[in-house]
Every structure is written in C-alpha cells, then in structure tokens.
Design a protein around this motif. Sequence first.
Motif, PDB file in Angstrom:
ATOM      1  N   HIS A  53       0.830  -1.217   0.000  1.00  0.00           N
ATOM      2  CA  HIS A  53       0.000   0.000   0.000  1.00  0.00           C
ATOM      3  C   HIS A  53       0.863   1.264   0.000  1.00  0.00           C
ATOM      4  O   HIS A  53       0.604   2.220   0.715  1.00  0.00           O
ATOM      5  CB  HIS A  53      -0.982  -0.043   1.187  1.00  0.00           C
ATOM      6  CG  HIS A  53      -1.819  -1.279   1.150  1.00  0.00           C
ATOM      7  ND1 HIS A  53      -2.838  -1.466   0.249  1.00  0.00           N
ATOM      8  CD2 HIS A  53      -1.721  -2.437   1.858  1.00  0.00           C
ATOM      9  CE1 HIS A  53      -3.354  -2.677   0.400  1.00  0.00           C
ATOM     10  NE2 HIS A  53      -2.693  -3.288   1.366  1.00  0.00           N
ATOM     11  N   CYS A 113       2.054   2.773  -7.554  1.00  0.00           N
ATOM     12  CA  CYS A 113       1.302   2.496  -8.802  1.00  0.00           C
ATOM     13  C   CYS A 113       0.395   3.678  -9.140  1.00  0.00           C
ATOM     14  O   CYS A 113       0.298   4.086 -10.303  1.00  0.00           O
ATOM     15  CB  CYS A 113       0.505   1.199  -8.685  1.00  0.00           C
ATOM     16  SG  CYS A 113      -0.543   1.110  -7.234  1.00  0.00           S
ATOM     17  N   VAL A 167      -6.601  -1.303  -3.718  1.00  0.00           N
ATOM     18  CA  VAL A 167      -6.127  -0.672  -4.953  1.00  0.00           C
ATOM     19  C   VAL A 167      -7.169  -0.953  -6.040  1.00  0.00           C
ATOM     20  O   VAL A 167      -7.551  -2.098  -6.254  1.00  0.00           O
ATOM     21  CB  VAL A 167      -4.749  -1.239  -5.376  1.00  0.00           C
ATOM     22  CG1 VAL A 167      -4.346  -0.713  -6.755  1.00  0.00           C
ATOM     23  CG2 VAL A 167      -3.683  -0.876  -4.351  1.00  0.00           C
TER      24      VAL A 167
HETATM   25  S1  SF4 Z   1       0.245  -2.629  -5.939  1.00  0.00           S
HETATM   26 FE1  SF4 Z   1       0.612  -0.427  -5.829  1.00  0.00          FE
HETATM   27  S2  SF4 Z   1       0.265   0.092  -3.720  1.00  0.00           S
HETATM   28 FE2  SF4 Z   1       0.564  -2.143  -3.799  1.00  0.00          FE
HETATM   29  S3  SF4 Z   1       2.760  -2.438  -3.460  1.00  0.00           S
HETATM   30 FE3  SF4 Z   1       2.450  -2.341  -5.623  1.00  0.00          FE
HETATM   31  S4  SF4 Z   1       2.803  -0.187  -6.136  1.00  0.00           S
HETATM   32 FE4  SF4 Z   1       2.487  -0.279  -3.952  1.00  0.00          FE
END
Ligand code: SF4
Length: 297
Positions: A168, A172, A190
């Motif tokens: 989290h 992204c 997400v």
């Molecule tokens: S999905 Fe997104 S929020 Fe989760 S670890 Fe990967 S980059 Fe980070």
Amino acid sequence: MEDLDYQELKKGGMMRQSEKGRFSVRLHVTGGNLTSRAMGTIVHVAERFGNGGIHLTARQGIEIPNISQEDLWKVKNELSSGGVSVGVCGPTIRTITACQGCRICPYGLLDSPRLAGVIDQHFYGKPVPHKFKIGISGCANNCIKAEENDVGIKGAVEPLWDEEFCAHCGICQSVCPVKAIDADQEKKKVKIRFFQCIYCGDCIQSCPTNSMKEAQRGFLLYAGGKFGRFPSIGKRIGKLFSHDSDLIKAVGASVEFFRLNGKPKERFGGALERVGFDKFEEFLREKLEEAPDGKAA
Ligand code: SF4
Ligand code: SF4
Ligand code: SF4
C-alpha cells in the motif's frame, strides 16, 4: 512502350514522375526492415538504372527514382534476382509499418517486426476501395502512431492487482500516466479504472512487491485513422487481443467491412463514420465468434 497503362503500373509500384518517361519504383518493405543483401541490390539498381539516388518514404518504404520507362522490366527482374520485390500503390493494402519492438527496444511489449511479417503475408497488396494503411507500435509510447492508420495496432499489457503482498505504498497510483489507479492506503485497497487505462504496464514495472501483475499481454486495435489533407484519429475498437489469430481475424474483418461498405476514394474512417462505428463493432464481434481465420481473399 506507347501503350503503357499508367494506372496498372502505379498499382504495381511503378509511378510516373513529373519528368516524362521517368518512373519512381516503389519497393516492398515490411516493418522498415531490410537485409544487407537487399540493400546491396537496391544500391546496385539505383546506380545502374537510376541516377544513384534512393528515396526513403514517409512510411518506411523505399523508392528508386529516375528509372527510364524502357528499363522498368529489367529493373523488376534485377531486383527480384537480388531478393527485393516491387511494392504497391493505388487502392490496395499498403506497406505494413512497425517499430523495432521488444527484441530491440526495452519498452517493447510485443515483437512488432514479427507481427508486421504475419500481417504482411495475409494482407499486403490486396484490393480495397481506397488505400489502406496498417501500422504497429510495440507499446503505449506509440512511435508508429497507430491511430493515424486505417488500422493501427499497439502492444498492451493488462494489469491485475494481487492484494496478498501489497505494501500500500501508492507508487502504482503516482506512476499511472492517466490517473487510472486509486490506491487507498487507509482501506488498503487498490482499484484500477479500466475505462481509463491505456495498458502501458507502468504500474506493473514500478510495483516494489510484485503485487501489480500482468493479467494478459496482447494488442489493442484502432480503426479509421488517416493523415493527409483531412487527418483523423482512429478509434479504439474491441477488446485486448491476446493471440495473433484473433488479431488477424480482426484485421480481416476490418478489410471485409471496408470492401462491403466503402466507396471508391473513400478511406476506411470515412466509411466507418458514414455507416457507423457501432455497425462495424457488431460486424467485428460476429466475425471473431465465427470465422476460422481472417485471411483476406
Ligand atoms: S500494488 Fe501499488 S500500492 Fe501495492 S505495493 Fe504495488 S505499487 Fe504499492
Ligand atoms: S512504440 Fe514502444 S516498443 Fe516501439 S519503438 Fe517506441 S517505445 Fe519502443
Ligand atoms: S497499465 Fe498504465 S494506464 Fe493502466 S493502470 Fe497501469 S499505469 Fe495506469
């Protein structure tokens, strides 16, 4: 040579120049790729029959200008014996353009030259109501400008969030170029809004825990684009195609729809606007369900 049919010669890639009795000979090039042997043949022909000049066209093609009318057939034979064929012009499916793709370019999501070869084998030079251009970009960076082609293809990857190891961190969300991701750090969720997603894969590349995964890799298709006097941008059609066979069917359906509905001198995009994109999408869906393959007649 008095009775030359200039229209037929043009269809066969031999185009009359402004200067009387001189022709520019267009060659068959696929995806901008040529072997060194082919290049050697082209140089030899340009020096022997032309004035030594070679022209690179706007769509990765090659033309040898300043060929005398009397030498056209000799040029064709000489090229052919050196592994080069003459191209096409007029109301046909034209040169398939492609970027370097994933074998060369680190951003590549697909092997664009390979796909260009497959599409070329199925469709190059086939008759259509008006010129029809196909271009392939290996990823969302879109170096070949897929949307400027009658049919454009773009490499694409569909992301899938796997919550198990997600930290989290929100990376992204911050890298997504179209703000299609909501990473809710409080709710630990997400969400990807696929109607906004351009299938670039940046979120997958950037995720530190590998929680943003690749659901599927494939091609996006755009229809009805063109440049020239009245440019228009092609629209994305259909789903993400994962297999060559589905993509070939989709290109075949586009060509068939154009043959059924297009008028002479009208580009594919014009026919789609007049008849309706929705009609084409319906036609495409039916063809994808029923056709064994999309090979054009
Ligand atoms: S999905 Fe997104 S929020 Fe989760 S670890 Fe990967 S980059 Fe980070
Ligand atoms: S479109 Fe993508 S894969 Fe093709 S050359 Fe550009 S960056 Fe590379
Ligand atoms: S694939 Fe690209 S556009 Fe789609 S959600 Fe990921 S970063 Fe955003």
